[in-house]
Design an enzyme around this catalytic site. Structure first.
Site, PDB file in Angstrom:
ATOM      1  N   SER A   1       0.803  -1.226   0.000  1.00  0.00           N
ATOM      2  CA  SER A   1       0.000   0.000   0.000  1.00  0.00           C
ATOM      3  C   SER A   1       0.835   1.274   0.000  1.00  0.00           C
ATOM      4  O   SER A   1       0.318   2.336  -0.312  1.00  0.00           O
ATOM      5  CB  SER A   1      -0.945   0.009   1.204  1.00  0.00           C
ATOM      6  OG  SER A   1      -0.213   0.140   2.407  1.00  0.00           O
TER       7      SER A   1
ATOM      8  N   LYS B   1       0.761   4.315   7.040  1.00  0.00           N
ATOM      9  CA  LYS B   1       0.221   5.166   5.975  1.00  0.00           C
ATOM     10  C   LYS B   1       0.829   6.565   6.109  1.00  0.00           C
ATOM     11  O   LYS B   1       1.536   6.861   7.052  1.00  0.00           O
ATOM     12  CB  LYS B   1      -1.308   5.284   6.072  1.00  0.00           C
ATOM     13  CG  LYS B   1      -2.073   3.975   6.137  1.00  0.00           C
ATOM     14  CD  LYS B   1      -2.082   3.218   4.829  1.00  0.00           C
ATOM     15  CE  LYS B   1      -2.887   1.922   4.949  1.00  0.00           C
ATOM     16  NZ  LYS B   1      -2.737   1.064   3.743  1.00  0.00           N
TER      17      LYS B   1
END
Length: 269
Positions: free
Chosen positions: A44, A118
């Site tokens: 990701s 993230k």
């Protein structure tokens, strides 16, 4: 002479467990309060981070009140429902035991921890949105130039969103590989509405430490330093100060007027 050597050898073996204990204690303190290693579990964050990379996470500054900032890459605990069911590891007992020891002293992540990594896009008080297609992500009306996105990725992926007002004490996070990142965009149906509590943030990832050929720091991109990006927060702070300032400005003339009347009254009497 032989007796002295044997006594030195015995002294060394007596001190060795103490030295090992001190080393483990220091490692545990470092892991708890300073720096911890985490493994990247998914794609990701490509191409900034690759699956299997080891990053070092700064856990010290949050102890001094530091809060996540826009542009930082952060590790955080699963806010609830983001990861779903995590499959059990198939590693054998020996490998699992080694990992448990290394994770205890902070050299490897724990196989039981449910953590994600993230990039912080918006913080409490910000308004963030992305209208889809090739349009850029906007924070407080300012478009982000995101050179860290994986080549071929679009700013929203296939999930336009917003505008979303991020609550105070929470952050909005997105992966750099927008087409392959189940981030804040995909969890707006959960209690946090896609945002992550600052209390769930473990720390900021500061460097890719392993493998050595991928060693790199993880600075905040320049787009998050553009003027006016935090304008709404600044206006909010100014708005909170303004009533007090106006009240003070209005009170001063009244006090002076009252003092003059009292002085005049005293003279006449």
């Amino acid at each position: 002479m032989k007796q002295q050597r044997s006594s030195k050898q015995r002294s060394f073996w007596k001190e060795l467990p103490i030295l090992i204990g001190i080393a483990l204690l220091l490692a545990l303190l470092i892991k708890t309060f300073l720096v911890q290693a985490f493994s990247i579990p998914s794609d990701s964050m490509q191409d900034t981070l690759q699956r299997g990379d080891r990053v070092l996470v700064d856990k010290l500054t949050p102890w001094f009140g530091s809060e996540p900032e826009r542009g930082e890459v952060v590790v955080f605990h699963d806010p609830g429902g983001w990861l779903g069911e995590v499959p059990q590891s198939d590693a054998g007992p020996v490998a699992e035991g080694i990992q448990n020891v290394l994770s205890f002293i902070g050299l490897m992540p724990s196989s039981e921890e449910k953590d994600l990594i993230k990039r912080v896009i918006a913080v409490g008080g910000d308004t963030v949105e992305c209208k889809g297609g090739s349009q850029k992500v906007e924070v407080n009306g300012k478009q982000l130039d995101e050179p860290y996105l994986r080549p071929g990725s679009t700013p929203c992926g296939d999930k336009p969103f917003g505008p979303v007002k991020v609550p105070e004490g929470r952050i909005w996070v997105m992966g750099d590989n927008r087409q392959n990142s189940l981030d804040s965009r995909y969890h707006q149906n959960l209690p946090g509405k896609g945002t992550v509590s600052e209390d769930d943030v473990v720390g900021r990832a500061i460097v890719v430490a392993w493998p050595l050929n991928r060693w790199a720091t993880l600075p905040v991109p320049g787009t998050f330093d553009q003027p006016g990006l935090g304008a709404q927060q600044a206006m909010g702070a100014a708005g909170a100060v303004a009533p007090g300032a106006l009240g003070l400005a209005g009170a001063v003339p009244l006090v002076l007027w009252r003092r003059r009347r009292l002085t005049a009254g005293g003279t006449a009497g």
